[in-house]
Scaffold this motif. Structure first.
Motif, mmCIF file in Angstrom:
data_model
loop_
_atom_site.group_PDB
_atom_site.id
_atom_site.type_symbol
_atom_site.label_atom_id
_atom_site.label_comp_id
_atom_site.label_asym_id
_atom_site.label_seq_id
_atom_site.Cartn_x
_atom_site.Cartn_y
_atom_site.Cartn_z
ATOM 1 N N VAL A 1 0.839 -1.206 0.000
ATOM 2 C CA VAL A 1 0.000 0.000 0.000
ATOM 3 C C VAL A 1 0.881 1.266 0.000
ATOM 4 O O VAL A 1 0.869 2.025 -0.959
ATOM 5 C CB VAL A 1 -0.977 0.002 1.203
ATOM 6 C CG1 VAL A 1 -1.904 1.206 1.116
ATOM 7 C CG2 VAL A 1 -1.799 -1.282 1.239
ATOM 8 N N VAL A 2 1.680 1.431 1.059
ATOM 9 C CA VAL A 2 2.472 2.672 1.172
ATOM 10 C C VAL A 2 3.472 2.762 0.022
ATOM 11 O O VAL A 2 3.547 3.781 -0.678
ATOM 12 C CB VAL A 2 3.193 2.734 2.533
ATOM 13 C CG1 VAL A 2 4.070 3.990 2.613
ATOM 14 C CG2 VAL A 2 2.178 2.726 3.680
ATOM 15 N N ASN A 3 4.229 1.708 -0.192
ATOM 16 C CA ASN A 3 5.256 1.749 -1.244
ATOM 17 C C ASN A 3 4.665 1.879 -2.645
ATOM 18 O O ASN A 3 5.364 2.265 -3.580
ATOM 19 C CB ASN A 3 6.138 0.493 -1.191
ATOM 20 C CG ASN A 3 7.082 0.512 -0.001
ATOM 21 O OD1 ASN A 3 7.026 1.416 0.821
ATOM 22 N ND2 ASN A 3 7.935 -0.488 0.102
ATOM 23 N N GLN A 4 3.394 1.536 -2.777
ATOM 24 C CA GLN A 4 2.734 1.673 -4.092
ATOM 25 C C GLN A 4 2.044 3.029 -4.228
ATOM 26 O O GLN A 4 1.248 3.223 -5.155
ATOM 27 C CB GLN A 4 1.685 0.555 -4.287
ATOM 28 C CG GLN A 4 2.192 -0.858 -4.062
ATOM 29 C CD GLN A 4 3.344 -1.210 -4.985
ATOM 30 O OE1 GLN A 4 3.336 -0.842 -6.152
ATOM 31 N NE2 GLN A 4 4.339 -1.903 -4.458
ATOM 32 N N ALA A 5 2.294 3.920 -3.269
ATOM 33 C CA ALA A 5 1.688 5.260 -3.265
ATOM 34 C C ALA A 5 0.166 5.206 -3.205
ATOM 35 O O ALA A 5 -0.527 6.056 -3.758
ATOM 36 C CB ALA A 5 2.144 6.059 -4.507
ATOM 37 N N LEU A 6 -0.355 4.186 -2.515
ATOM 38 C CA LEU A 6 -1.807 4.043 -2.411
ATOM 39 C C LEU A 6 -2.359 4.530 -1.070
ATOM 40 O O LEU A 6 -3.557 4.768 -0.936
ATOM 41 C CB LEU A 6 -2.205 2.566 -2.600
ATOM 42 C CG LEU A 6 -1.990 1.990 -4.001
ATOM 43 C CD1 LEU A 6 -2.203 0.477 -3.995
ATOM 44 C CD2 LEU A 6 -2.941 2.643 -4.987
#
Ligand code: SF4
Ligand code: SF4
Length: 261
Positions: free
Chosen positions: A200-205
């Motif tokens: 989530v975070v690393n995928q900019a979501l």
């Protein structure tokens, strides 16, 4: 919340005034699914959560389904054919009886549901290492999907009473729209709080809503600078933070429909 479930169940928001005729109507119109319950290496918390549906429980369990197997629910020793089996707990690979019962459940049930995070992801039994009396050889506990095909998973430690009731009703009604996310979750067996970072975070979501931190029952997650931060020593690998995250997979249209938005 309870009123919404009752509405979903079709028995109205004021059950004392309505339910009998409505429930009888549902019972007449829908064939009762034959449901079994298999208890493996779990704590019984999932079935306790089911029982916390309180005033809708009697309707749910007696009028809408037939409980045909389950050591805590029915005095039956031979496993019958079932439409659906709820399997609670992970499976111990050194426990011959558990392995046999799980495989038999797979053969005899149309749908196998991983009921709760121990069955779905292994949860805290992932940390089992054996070495304890009376069975020090019992050391390998895995999610049931590692051993048999699982059709649907309801993660949670335990899952909420509401989602259990809604899932049973969705099965009765053949509501695939509701069941689809849980069907997708049958493959989510390697759960960890770190999924939020990677997926989530690393995928900019991530939108910094904090749902993951609120959902974590061990308080392994805190919000730091608007993003989840994991204390991994507290994580029991239930997967519920990722499941509850609105940016992971949950279909927004269905949430809106359920909440009347
Ligand atoms: S629930 Fe998902 S979107 Fe919300 S803060 Fe956690 S990771 Fe971010
Ligand atoms: S961080 Fe919390 S909710 Fe997420 S997997 Fe670990 S224990 Fe479960």
């Amino acid at each position: 919340m309870l009123a919404r479930i009752k509405q979903f169940l079709g028995i109205g928001a004021k059950p004392k005034e309505v339910p009998k005729e409505e429930v009888e109507k549902v019972a007449e119109e829908k064939a009762k699914p034959r449901i079994g319950y298999v208890h493996l290496s779990g704590c019984t918390g999932d079935i306790m959560s089911l029982s916390e549906n309180y005033d809708i429980l009697a309707e749910l369990l007696t009028n809408m389904v037939d409980i045909v197997y389950g050591q805590t629910l029915a005095d039956v020793w031979e496993m019958p054919e079932m439409d659906l089996v709820l399997v609670e707990g992970s499976v111990c690979l050194q426990d011959e009886h558990s392995v046999k019962e799980l495989k038999e459940a797979r053969e005899k049930a149309g749908l196998v549901v991983a009921f709760g995070s121990c069955a779905a992801t292994g949860c805290f039994t992932r940390y089992s290492r054996g070495g304890q009396q009376a069975r020090p050889d019992h050391e390998s506990f895995v999610p049931i999907a590692d051993l048999v095909k699982v059709d649907c998973a309801i993660p949670g430690c335990p899952p909420s009473p509401e989602i259990i009731a809604k899932t049973v009703v969705a099965v009765i009604n053949g509501d695939m729209d509701y069941l689809q996310p849980m069907i997708d979750l049958a493959g989510y067996t390697e759960a960890c709080g770190c999924d939020l970072q990677y997926k989530v975070v690393n995928q900019a979501l991530c939108i910094g809503c904090g749902t993951c931190a609120m959902a974590c029952q061990t308080r392994a997650l805190t919000m730091t600078d608007g993003r989840p931060e994991l204390t991994s020593a507290r994580c029991v690998k239930c997967g519920i933070c990722y499941v509850q995250c609105p940016r992971s997979w949950w279909p927004a249209d269905r949430i809106k429909q359920d909440l009347g938005l």
